[in-house]
Write a protein that holds these residues in place. Structure first.
Motif, mmCIF file in Angstrom:
data_model
loop_
_atom_site.group_PDB
_atom_site.id
_atom_site.type_symbol
_atom_site.label_atom_id
_atom_site.label_comp_id
_atom_site.label_asym_id
_atom_site.label_seq_id
_atom_site.Cartn_x
_atom_site.Cartn_y
_atom_site.Cartn_z
ATOM 1 N N ALA A 45 9.049 14.591 3.723
ATOM 2 C CA ALA A 45 8.884 13.593 2.667
ATOM 3 C C ALA A 45 9.526 12.277 3.091
ATOM 4 N N PHE A 46 8.963 11.168 2.621
ATOM 5 C CA PHE A 46 9.522 9.859 2.939
ATOM 6 C C PHE A 46 9.225 8.905 1.784
ATOM 7 N N ASP A 47 9.913 7.753 1.789
ATOM 8 C CA ASP A 47 9.717 6.751 0.745
ATOM 9 C C ASP A 47 8.476 5.920 1.049
ATOM 10 N N TRP A 48 7.612 5.794 0.042
ATOM 11 C CA TRP A 48 6.417 4.963 0.180
ATOM 12 C C TRP A 48 6.834 3.492 0.135
ATOM 13 N N PRO A 49 6.131 2.585 0.830
ATOM 14 C CA PRO A 49 6.514 1.162 0.796
ATOM 15 C C PRO A 49 6.514 0.613 -0.633
ATOM 16 N N PRO A 50 7.499 -0.203 -0.997
ATOM 17 C CA PRO A 50 7.543 -0.770 -2.351
ATOM 18 C C PRO A 50 6.424 -1.774 -2.572
ATOM 19 N N GLU A 51 6.280 -2.208 -3.784
ATOM 20 C CA GLU A 51 5.203 -3.132 -4.148
ATOM 21 C C GLU A 51 5.178 -4.351 -3.230
ATOM 22 N N GLY A 52 3.986 -4.651 -2.710
ATOM 23 C CA GLY A 52 3.833 -5.815 -1.855
ATOM 24 C C GLY A 52 4.350 -5.658 -0.444
#
Length: 204
Positions: A45-52
């Protein structure tokens, strides 16, 4: 008095530029030993890129033959709109799930043993919400987490050793034109269709 409808997008863009760069993530993958048919399963699992923002995901494998892999992500979108029938401002949240594969065309094998793709989340927007508003008044994305699942088939001559690594890096701001918040685009990553049946892999 003139409408300041441009304030929302400008403020959002300034906030985007002020967002500090995120650190690279080396994903801790869970790997199974080859089963009797030579299949290895990997997940993480990993963090998805934030908005923009966008990010590059790179999968490196060795000592095995890559048969299939897929990235799946969950991105929450919050929309607000004017409902004339109700006579007010309304909104809702949506949980959007995505996956990407080699056969889908959003993953590139960059060299033997390495494949990569780009994950991106559009920049949201705000504008005055009135009876004359066309479409949504605002739309923002709240990335949660993404998961990697892979299936690898090992040839009899290369049962051991083997390794698989996944890195998420190069988080950068991605200002886009009018298509912001229309949809999640450009997500990506490695492999083909993970969830094929074992019978399908055996035919390879």
């Amino acid at each position: 008095m003139k409408s300041l409808s441009w304030c929302g997008p400008v403020a959002a863009a300034l906030a985007l530029l002020a967002t500090p760069a995120l650190s690279a993530q080396v994903v801790d993958l869970s790997l199974t030993d080859p089963d009797v048919d030579g299949f290895i399963y990997a997940s993480g699992a990993f963090d998805w890129p934030p908005e923009g923002h966008s990010a590059t995901a790179t999968l490196t494998f060795s000592g095995l033959a890559l048969i299939d892999a897929v990235f799946t992500g969950n991105v929450e979108e919050r929309k607000t709109w004017w409902d004339e029938a109700i006579g007010g401002v309304w909104g809702n949240e949506y949980s959007l799930a995505y996956d990407c594969s080699l056969t889908g065309g959003c993953v590139v094998v960059t060299s033997p043993g390495t494949a990569s793709g780009v994950l991106s989340t559009p920049l949201g927007f705000d504008r005055p919400c009135t009876p004359t508003t066309l479409g949504d008044c605002s739309s923002h994305f709240f990335p949660q987490f993404a998961t990697f699942d892979g299936v690898f088939r090992v040839s009899p001559a290369a049962r051991a050793p083997y390794s698989v690594s996944l890195t998420i890096s190069d988080f950068t701001a991605v200002p886009e034109p009018a298509g912001w918040a229309m949809m999640i685009v450009g997500f990506g990553l490695v492999g083909s269709m993970l969830r094929r049946s074992r019978r399908g892999f055996a035919a390879v």
